[in-house]
Scaffold this motif. Structure first.
Motif, mmCIF file in Angstrom:
data_model
loop_
_atom_site.group_PDB
_atom_site.id
_atom_site.type_symbol
_atom_site.label_atom_id
_atom_site.label_comp_id
_atom_site.label_asym_id
_atom_site.label_seq_id
_atom_site.Cartn_x
_atom_site.Cartn_y
_atom_site.Cartn_z
ATOM 1 N N MET A 1 6.604 33.638 -18.723
ATOM 2 C CA MET A 1 7.410 34.822 -18.991
ATOM 3 C C MET A 1 6.761 36.075 -18.376
ATOM 4 O O MET A 1 7.462 36.933 -17.845
ATOM 5 C CB MET A 1 7.566 34.970 -20.498
ATOM 6 N N ALA A 2 5.413 36.141 -18.471
ATOM 7 C CA ALA A 2 4.700 37.288 -17.901
ATOM 8 C C ALA A 2 4.893 37.328 -16.390
ATOM 9 O O ALA A 2 5.075 38.405 -15.803
ATOM 10 C CB ALA A 2 3.221 37.214 -18.255
ATOM 11 N N ARG A 3 4.861 36.152 -15.769
ATOM 12 C CA ARG A 3 5.063 36.100 -14.321
ATOM 13 C C ARG A 3 6.488 36.543 -13.968
ATOM 14 O O ARG A 3 6.702 37.270 -12.998
ATOM 15 C CB ARG A 3 4.812 34.677 -13.828
ATOM 16 N N PHE A 4 7.464 36.128 -14.726
ATOM 17 C CA PHE A 4 8.853 36.527 -14.507
ATOM 18 C C PHE A 4 9.015 38.050 -14.647
ATOM 19 O O PHE A 4 9.666 38.683 -13.824
ATOM 20 C CB PHE A 4 9.760 35.786 -15.507
ATOM 21 N N GLN A 5 8.412 38.633 -15.660
ATOM 22 C CA GLN A 5 8.459 40.093 -15.847
ATOM 23 C C GLN A 5 7.783 40.807 -14.675
ATOM 24 O O GLN A 5 8.261 41.837 -14.209
ATOM 25 C CB GLN A 5 7.772 40.500 -17.163
ATOM 26 N N PHE A 6 6.660 40.252 -14.229
ATOM 27 C CA PHE A 6 5.959 40.817 -13.076
ATOM 28 C C PHE A 6 6.859 40.810 -11.837
ATOM 29 O O PHE A 6 6.959 41.801 -11.111
ATOM 30 C CB PHE A 6 4.668 40.034 -12.806
ATOM 31 N N GLN A 7 7.534 39.678 -11.595
ATOM 32 C CA GLN A 7 8.432 39.574 -10.448
ATOM 33 C C GLN A 7 9.590 40.563 -10.557
ATOM 34 O O GLN A 7 9.949 41.214 -9.573
ATOM 35 C CB GLN A 7 8.976 38.148 -10.333
ATOM 36 N N LEU A 8 10.187 40.680 -11.728
ATOM 37 C CA LEU A 8 11.270 41.651 -11.917
ATOM 38 C C LEU A 8 10.801 43.070 -11.647
ATOM 39 O O LEU A 8 11.510 43.861 -11.011
ATOM 40 C CB LEU A 8 11.839 41.541 -13.339
ATOM 41 N N ASN A 9 9.606 43.385 -12.112
ATOM 42 C CA ASN A 9 9.047 44.726 -11.878
ATOM 43 C C ASN A 9 8.815 44.962 -10.386
ATOM 44 O O ASN A 9 9.127 46.032 -9.860
ATOM 45 C CB ASN A 9 7.755 44.886 -12.674
ATOM 46 N N TYR A 11 10.376 43.448 -7.892
ATOM 47 C CA TYR A 11 11.689 43.554 -7.248
ATOM 48 C C TYR A 11 12.290 44.948 -7.454
ATOM 49 O O TYR A 11 12.881 45.521 -6.537
ATOM 50 C CB TYR A 11 12.647 42.483 -7.773
ATOM 51 N N ALA A 12 12.137 45.483 -8.647
ATOM 52 C CA ALA A 12 12.667 46.817 -8.942
ATOM 53 C C ALA A 12 11.960 47.869 -8.095
ATOM 54 O O ALA A 12 12.595 48.792 -7.569
ATOM 55 C CB ALA A 12 12.522 47.124 -10.427
ATOM 56 N N GLN A 13 10.638 47.721 -7.949
ATOM 57 C CA GLN A 13 9.895 48.672 -7.116
ATOM 58 C C GLN A 13 10.294 48.549 -5.648
ATOM 59 O O GLN A 13 10.418 49.556 -4.946
ATOM 60 C CB GLN A 13 8.391 48.451 -7.281
ATOM 61 N N LEU A 14 10.489 47.315 -5.205
ATOM 62 C CA LEU A 14 10.920 47.088 -3.821
ATOM 63 C C LEU A 14 12.299 47.687 -3.592
ATOM 64 O O LEU A 14 12.533 48.351 -2.566
ATOM 65 C CB LEU A 14 10.927 45.590 -3.505
ATOM 66 N N GLU A 15 13.217 47.485 -4.534
ATOM 67 C CA GLU A 15 14.560 48.064 -4.409
ATOM 68 C C GLU A 15 14.494 49.587 -4.343
ATOM 69 O O GLU A 15 15.154 50.218 -3.508
ATOM 70 C CB GLU A 15 15.437 47.643 -5.589
ATOM 71 N N ALA A 16 13.672 50.192 -5.201
ATOM 72 C CA ALA A 16 13.533 51.653 -5.203
ATOM 73 C C ALA A 16 12.975 52.145 -3.868
ATOM 74 O O ALA A 16 13.423 53.159 -3.317
ATOM 75 C CB ALA A 16 12.651 52.097 -6.354
#
Length: 127
Positions: A1-9, A11-16
């Protein structure tokens, strides 16, 4: 779950970052286009104003002698008018003024251009 949250974070930074980069590219392209087009637009607006003033002065002269016609305005408008109305049967005085508007005065008749809004718009594009 921590890895999934890390990936989402991540991805969000990359999108920004991508959105910010596209916004910067859009701003740079818009500024470049404005710098390129502004001189052309200024020239076309001045040409249009000179054409319309020439027609108006021609109509004034067609009605008979108007006496002295005084034309005040920026040199770029005056120089175009000098060429275009040289053959009209009128005595014309040209007064160069450092402002956007051009004014034609013949007896009680006064014709005023509305170049100032155009000048302000074009200046805002160039900024």
């Amino acid at each position: 779950m921590a890895r999934f949250q890390f990936q989402l974070n991540e991805y969000a930074q990359l999108e920004a970052s991508i959105r910010s980069g596209f916004a910067q590219v859009e701003e740079n392209v818009g500024a470049a286009v404005a710098r390129i087009l502004t001189p052309f637009l200024v020239k076309q607006v001045v040409k249009y104003v000179a054409d319309e003033l020439c027609k108006s002065i021609g109509r004034l002269c067609a009605g008979g002698s108007q006496g002295l016609i005084t034309i005040r305005g920026p040199e770029r408008v005056l120089s175009l008018l000098r060429e275009r109305i040289a053959d009209l049967p009128a005595e014309v005085a040209y007064v160069e003024e450092d402002r956007a508007e051009a004014v034609v005065e013949a007896n009680a008749t006064q014709i005023i251009t509305e170049l100032q809004p155009w000048a302000e718009l074009l200046a805002s594009l160039d900024a």
